[in-house]
Design an enzyme around this catalytic site. Structure first.
Site, mmCIF file in Angstrom:
data_model
loop_
_atom_site.group_PDB
_atom_site.id
_atom_site.type_symbol
_atom_site.label_atom_id
_atom_site.label_comp_id
_atom_site.label_asym_id
_atom_site.label_seq_id
_atom_site.Cartn_x
_atom_site.Cartn_y
_atom_site.Cartn_z
ATOM 1 N N GLU A 1 1.412 -0.676 -5.065
ATOM 2 C CA GLU A 1 0.417 0.339 -5.429
ATOM 3 C C GLU A 1 1.195 1.556 -5.917
ATOM 4 O O GLU A 1 1.551 2.437 -5.143
ATOM 5 C CB GLU A 1 -0.457 0.731 -4.232
ATOM 6 C CG GLU A 1 -1.599 1.635 -4.659
ATOM 7 C CD GLU A 1 -2.195 2.490 -3.529
ATOM 8 O OE1 GLU A 1 -3.271 3.044 -3.738
ATOM 9 O OE2 GLU A 1 -1.571 2.618 -2.469
ATOM 10 N N ASP B 1 0.832 -1.198 0.000
ATOM 11 C CA ASP B 1 0.000 0.000 0.000
ATOM 12 C C ASP B 1 0.870 1.252 0.000
ATOM 13 O O ASP B 1 1.867 1.317 0.725
ATOM 14 C CB ASP B 1 -0.834 -0.049 1.289
ATOM 15 C CG ASP B 1 -1.814 1.090 1.409
ATOM 16 O OD1 ASP B 1 -2.830 1.044 0.722
ATOM 17 O OD2 ASP B 1 -1.559 2.018 2.200
HETATM 18 C C1 GLC Z 1 -3.918 3.299 -0.347
HETATM 19 C C2 GLC Z 1 -5.181 2.482 -0.209
HETATM 20 C C3 GLC Z 1 -6.271 3.377 0.260
HETATM 21 C C4 GLC Z 1 -5.895 3.903 1.625
HETATM 22 C C5 GLC Z 1 -4.529 4.610 1.572
HETATM 23 C C6 GLC Z 1 -3.983 4.819 2.944
HETATM 24 O O1 GLC Z 1 -4.034 4.273 -1.309
HETATM 25 O O2 GLC Z 1 -5.471 1.835 -1.411
HETATM 26 O O3 GLC Z 1 -7.511 2.720 0.322
HETATM 27 O O4 GLC Z 1 -6.868 4.788 2.080
HETATM 28 O O5 GLC Z 1 -3.567 3.838 0.892
HETATM 29 O O6 GLC Z 1 -3.594 3.605 3.521
#
Ligand code: GLC
Ligand code: CA
Length: 611
Positions: free
Chosen positions: A328, A266
Site C-alpha cells: 500500500e 498495509d
Molecule cells: C491502511 C488501511 C486503512 C487502515 C490504515 C491503518 O491505510 O488501508 O483502512 O485504516 O491502514 O491500518
C-alpha cells in the site's frame, strides 16, 4: 479532504521533474516486460557456471509469473456476503461466491484483514496474527476457502498489518505493563518532553496521527508515551528492534506455509520513524480533523524500510509458486515508487501499488498519459500495478464521474485499466458501478474518523457498503434485519443479477475486457506506445502485437464534447490497414474500419484491432 489522498497528490516541487521525464520519453515506451524477463534469465545464466542451466529452465524463467497478467480483486469481508444472517459478511459467504468471481475473470483475491480484532478500525487493529476472527469464521473455514478457491483458479492474498498491532494484542499488553518487561522495547515508547504546571505530561514532539490528534498516548504504568500513526488503539511497532522483525516474519511464514499466494502490506511506508524524534515541519493550514498540516518527513517513507523489504523478499522467494508481495504505497512520484521494487535490482516488492494513475480524480487525458508514461519509463522494467478503487477512498464512480455521464466514464476507466500493460486491481462492486453512499447523519457513522472529523471528514463507510447481488432483501447480501452498514439505495437496479442479464451492462463490459486481456497477445504482452501524445482531450495508445499478431488500438474521449481523431500507428512502427472494433461504449463506433477521422462521441471508449 481524504486522508489517503494526501500522499497521492503531487507536491508542486515534483511537477517540473515529471514534465522533464515525459519530455525525454517523448511518449515512446519500451517493452519493459520482456526486458525484465531477459535480465532474470541472463542472471541465472551468469550464476550457472557450476551447474549448467538447461534451456528449459531459462524458458521457465522467461515465462511470466502469474501475477503479471492477473486481475486482482479486493474483498472487504464484512461487506461481501453474509452466510449466517448476522448482518456481517464472512469467509463462508466468500466461498459461496467463488463461482461469480471466476465468471468475472478474477485470479486472486486480496482479503482485507480477517484476523481476530477488536474491530476499532474494522480489522486493521489485529490482536492475533495467526487466527481468524470468530465474526468471519474459523481457520478451518479459511482453509476451506483456499481449497475451494483453487478449484476456481482463484488465489488468496492476505492483508498484513506490520506497522502496528491492536492495543489488545498480548505483545502490547506486556510492553505497556512496565519499562523492564521482555517486550518493553517492542513498541515506540518515549519519555515526555516535560510536564505542565498542573502535572500533565507533554508529548515528545509535534507528530500528528493520520486519524486525528497527537500521535502520542500517555501510559501511566510506564510514565511514557507510545506512538500511534493511526488510532490510539493501534500502537506502532518498533522496527528498530530485531525481535519485532523476527516475530512479524514468523507470522508471514505462518500464512505462506498455509498456502496463501502473497500479501498486501498495509501502511508499509510507515514502518520507521526518525530515530531522533525530530519535530516535523509545519506546512500551514489545518486538515479535516482540525490538526495542523505537517510535512511527514520523519514518520513516512524512511529509507530504513527498504532493508526490511529486501529481507522479506529473500524469505518469500524461498517458497514455490511465485508468491507476490504487494504494497500500500501512496508515494509522491515514480522515483519513490521505483525504490519499492528495488529498482533495477528487482529485490523488494513485486507490486507496490501505483496510486498516481487511479487517484488523479479527474478525467484529464494529458495527466493520465503523463502518469502512465511515468510507470512505463520510470520503474526499471518492473511491473506496474494500477489501482482506482479501494476501501479507503470514495469510489472511482464518484471521483471520476461528472454526475451526468458516470456510466460512460466508468467504462472509460475499465477500458483504461484492462488495456494497459499494468497488473490490475479492482475493488468489489467496482465491476457493477457501485456508488459511494456516505452517511448523511453523524449518528449513523461507523468509521471512527467520520465521527471525530464530522462534518468535514465523514469517514469511509460510503465505499464499504454491502455488495449488491440482486434486488431481494439487503440486495442478497444478508438475511438479517439490519446489516452492519446499510445497502446503497440504488440496489434494485444496480446489482449483479440484473447486470448479468443485460448484455450492455458495465458488468458485462468488464467481463469482456478481462477475457480479452487474457487471450489477446497484444494486450497480454505488447509494448504500450502513446498515440497523439499532445492531445488534451483524447487518450489514445497502441499495444503492439508480438510476433506478427494484430496490434490493439485504444482511444478514450475524456471530454463531454465529440472529438474527431486520426491515429497514426506508423509512429509506433505498426503498419496496419485492417481495423475492426473489439469493444466500445458507443454503438456508432461499432463499424469503425479506418483509423482516419474517427469521431468519438462524448466520453466514448473504443478498442480496435489493427492488422
Ligand atoms: C491502511 C488501511 C486503512 C487502515 C490504515 C491503518 O491505510 O488501508 O483502512 O485504516 O491502514 O491500518
Ligand atoms: Ca456473518
Amino acid at each position: 479532504m481524504f486522508l489517503w489522498q494526501k500522499y497521492s497528490a503531487i507536491p508542486r516541487k515534483y511537477l517540473a521533474q515529471i514534465a522533464a521525464i515525459s519530455l525525454l520519453a517523448g511518449g515512446i515506451l519500451s517493452g519493459a516486460n520482456a526486458t525484465a524477463a531477459a535480465q532474470a534469465a541472463s542472471a541465472v545464466a551468469a550464476q550457472s557456471t557450476a551447474h549448467s542451466v538447461s534451456t528449459r529452465q531459462v524458458e521457465v524463467i522467461k515465462s511470466a509469473p502469474w501475477w503479471k497478467h492477473a486481475v486482482l480483486y479486493e474483498i472487504y469481508p464484512r461487506s461481501f456476503q453474509d452466510s449466517n444472517g448476522d448482518g456481517i459478511g464472512d469467509l463462508n459467504g466468500i466461498t459461496d461466491r467463488l463461482g461469480y468471481l471466476q465468471s468475472l475473470g478474477v485470479e486472486a483475491v486480496w482479503l482485507s484483514p480477517v484476523y481476530p480484532s477488536p474491530q476499532v478500525d474494522f480489522g486493521y487493529d489485529i490482536s492475533d496474527y495467526e487466527n481468524i476472527d470468530p465474526q468471519y469464521g474459523t481457520l478451518a473455514d479459511f482453509d476451506h476457502l483456499v481449497a475451494e478457491g483453487k478449484k476456481h483458479h482463484i488465489r488468496f492474498i492476505m492483508d498484513m498489518v506490520m506497522n502496528h498491532t491492536s492495543d489488545q494484542h498480548k505483545w502490547f499488553i506486556e510492553s505497556a505493563s512496565s519499562r523492564t518487561n521482555p517486550k518493553a522495547d517492542w513498541y515506540v515508547w518515549k519519555d515526555p518532553k516535560g510536564y505542565k504546571a498542573d502535572g500533565t505530561p507533554i508529548p515528545p514532539n509535534n507528530w500528528i496521527s493520520i486519524f486525528g490528534g497527537s500521535a502520542w498516548q500517555w501510559v501511566p504504568a510506564r510514565k511514557q508515551f507510545y506512538y500511534h500513526e493511526f488510532y490510539v488503539q493501534q500502537p506502532d511497532l518498533n522496527w528498530r528492534n530485531p525481535e519485532v522483525e523476527k516475530a512479524m516474519f514468523d507470522t508471514i511464514r505462518f500464512w505462506l506455509d498455509r498456502g496463501v499466494a502473497g500479501f498486501r502490506f498495509d501502511a508499509i511506508p510507515n514502518l520507521f520513524e526518525d530515530a531522533q524524534f525530530r519535530d516535523e515541519p509545519v506546512l500551514g493550514g489545518a486538515n479535516a480533523q482540525g490538526d495542523p498540516i505537517l510535512n511527514n518527513i520523519y514518520t513516512n517513507n524512511l529509507p530504513e524500510v527498504h532493508d526490511v523489504m529486501r529481507r522479506m523478499r529473500a524469505m518469500t522467494d524461498k517458497y514455490s509458486g511465485d508468491r507476490v508481495l504487494i504494497g500500500e504505497t501512496y508515494l509522491p512520484n515514480v522515483k519513490e515508487l521505483n525504490k519499492w521494487y528495488g529498482g533495477a535490482r528487482h529485490n523488494e516488492l513485486q507490486l507496490p501499488m501505483d496510486m498516481q494513475v487511479g487517484f488523479t480524480n479527474k478525467l484529464d487525458a494529458s495527466l493520465l498519459r503523463k502518469r502512465i508514461n511515468d510507470a512505463e519509463t520510470g520503474i526499471d522494467g518492473n511491473q506496474p500495478l494500477f489501482v482506482f478503487d479501494n476501501h479507503d477512498n470514495r469510489r472511482s464512480w464518484d471521483r471520476y464521474g461528472d454526475g451526468v455521464h458516470n456510466d460512460q466514464i466508468a467504462r472509460i476507466i475499465a477500458t483504461l485499466l484492462f488495456t494497459s500493460r499494468a497488473t490490475d486491481l479492482m475493488y468489489y462492486g467496482q465491476e457493477i458501478g457501485m456508488v459511494t453512499s456516505t452517511p448523511t447523519r453523524k449518528e449513523d457513522v461507523k468509521d471512527p474518523i467520520g465521527i471525530t472529523g464530522w462534518p468535514k471528514e465523514k469517514g469511509r463507510d460510503g465505499e464499504r457498503t454491502p455488495m449488491q447481488w440482486d434486488d431481494s432483501k439487503n440486495a442478497g447480501f444478508s438475511t438479517a434485519d439490519k446489516t452492519w452498514l446499510p445497502v446503497a439505495a440504488n440496489y434494485k437496479t444496480v446489482n449483479v443479477k440484473s447486470e448479468e442479464a443485460d448484455p450492455n451492462s458495465l458488468l458485462n463490459l468488464n467481463k469482456k475486457l478481462i477475457a480479452m486481456r487474457k487471450d489477446n497477445p497484444a494486450l497480454r504482452d505488447g509494448a504500450m506506445v502513446m498515440l497523439n501524445p499532445n492531445s488534451p482531450s483524447v487518450l489514445s495508445y497502441i499495444r503492439k502485437g508480438p510476433k506478427g499478431e494484430p496490434s490493439v488500438v485504444v482511444a478514450l474521449n475524456c471530454t463531454s464534447q465529440p472529438q474527431t481523431i486520426s491515429l497514426n500507428t506508423h509512429s509506433a512502427g505498426v503498419d496496419g490497414a485492417t481495423v475492426t472494433t473489439l469493444v466500445t461504449n458507443a454503438p456508432e463506433l461499432q463499424n469503425t474500419h479506418s483509423l482516419k477521422n474517427i469521431t468519438l462521441p462524448p466520453f466514448a471508449s473504443w478498442v480496435g484491432s489493427v492488422q
